[in-house]
Write a protein that holds these residues in place. Sequence first.
Motif, PDB file in Angstrom:
ATOM      1  N   CYS A 163       0.825  -1.208   0.000  1.00  0.00           N
ATOM      2  CA  CYS A 163       0.000   0.000   0.000  1.00  0.00           C
ATOM      3  C   CYS A 163       0.863   1.263   0.000  1.00  0.00           C
ATOM      4  O   CYS A 163       0.531   2.255   0.646  1.00  0.00           O
ATOM      5  CB  CYS A 163      -0.943   0.002   1.202  1.00  0.00           C
ATOM      6  N   GLU A 167      -3.823   4.803   0.884  1.00  0.00           N
ATOM      7  CA  GLU A 167      -4.397   4.967   2.223  1.00  0.00           C
ATOM      8  C   GLU A 167      -4.750   3.598   2.787  1.00  0.00           C
ATOM      9  O   GLU A 167      -5.409   2.792   2.118  1.00  0.00           O
ATOM     10  CB  GLU A 167      -5.654   5.831   2.148  1.00  0.00           C
ATOM     11  N   PHE A 169      -6.840   1.442   5.543  1.00  0.00           N
ATOM     12  CA  PHE A 169      -7.976   1.550   6.454  1.00  0.00           C
ATOM     13  C   PHE A 169      -8.463   0.146   6.796  1.00  0.00           C
ATOM     14  O   PHE A 169      -8.072  -0.839   6.169  1.00  0.00           O
ATOM     15  CB  PHE A 169      -9.108   2.387   5.833  1.00  0.00           C
ATOM     16  N   CYS A 178      -6.246  -1.352   1.310  1.00  0.00           N
ATOM     17  CA  CYS A 178      -5.549  -0.236   0.682  1.00  0.00           C
ATOM     18  C   CYS A 178      -6.522   0.497  -0.235  1.00  0.00           C
ATOM     19  O   CYS A 178      -7.307  -0.141  -0.936  1.00  0.00           O
ATOM     20  CB  CYS A 178      -4.369  -0.729  -0.157  1.00  0.00           C
ATOM     21  N   TYR A 180      -6.693   3.701  -3.186  1.00  0.00           N
ATOM     22  CA  TYR A 180      -6.005   4.656  -4.051  1.00  0.00           C
ATOM     23  C   TYR A 180      -7.040   5.410  -4.891  1.00  0.00           C
ATOM     24  O   TYR A 180      -8.073   4.845  -5.260  1.00  0.00           O
ATOM     25  CB  TYR A 180      -5.065   3.945  -5.029  1.00  0.00           C
ATOM     26  N   SER A 198      -2.777   9.342  -6.364  1.00  0.00           N
ATOM     27  CA  SER A 198      -3.298   9.804  -5.078  1.00  0.00           C
ATOM     28  C   SER A 198      -2.521  10.974  -4.503  1.00  0.00           C
ATOM     29  O   SER A 198      -3.014  11.681  -3.628  1.00  0.00           O
ATOM     30  CB  SER A 198      -3.284   8.650  -4.063  1.00  0.00           C
TER      31      SER A 198
END
Length: 283
Positions: A163, A167, A169, A178, A180, A198
């Motif tokens: 990742c 991002e 989460f 992950c 994007y 991103s």
Amino acid sequence: MTDPETADPSNDASRAVHQARGEQMLGSMKEGLRTIVGAVLIALFLRSFGYEPFNIPSESMLPRLYVGDYLFVAKWPYGYSRYSFPMGPPIFEGRIAGSAPERGDVAVFKTPSDNRTDFIKRVIGLPGDIVQMRGGALYLNGDAVPKRRVADFVVPQSPNMACLKGEVFVDESGERMCRYLRYEETLPGGRTYFVLDSDPASPGDDTAPFVVPEGHYFMMGDNRDNSSDSRFSIAEGGVSFVPAENFVGRAEIMFFSTDGSASWLLPWTWVSAARWERIGRLF
């Protein structure tokens, strides 16, 4: 007086049996060696003129290619150069047979920095093209390549999905994911593909115009924030312009994919780690 041992017919028979066995073993060894050599020659022929397997070691071609993907690259579409063969022997210069790479192809090539390391990127600029990045948008010959925002690219985080530049989460099930930002680009001629972008401050988002020299190509990774490609010079860790001679082949089909969670000592994990939905995908 005759030696009883040498006169014994059974000794002669025994020696004949041993000699026959030795000749049989030698014949079997020769046959086995011929089989091995033949198999190696057939494998080298197929690898040089047909298909060669490659695996993906980085995230530079996300979302099209994941780390842990295994694919076959076809040699004949672009013809053959010294780099079509193992170790790249200097048997001839340039390329013979085949056609020129087309804009939008996903291709494997030897990086010009050492003419040895395999890279895989997308063909963006053809000889004579002017390529530039402005604010994250791709321009070809002065015209912006259409770039349309689409749904985010979301994929489970795994040993083969770090990742980078994305991002991380946790979803509702507790799995780490992950995310994007994903876009669709449409090249001249109508060919479309997805890119990730991103980071608005990525070093490759704004460049000077590049004029692609004759006999060279401009290559870019689909993960625009994490790709060492033609936007960067060799001194900057990129590949600069790629000579036509350096192309190895065109990506054709995915034959395996793993998320990296398997252990070689635990065979049952090979099944759970495989990304079955990716196997058999064409380019």
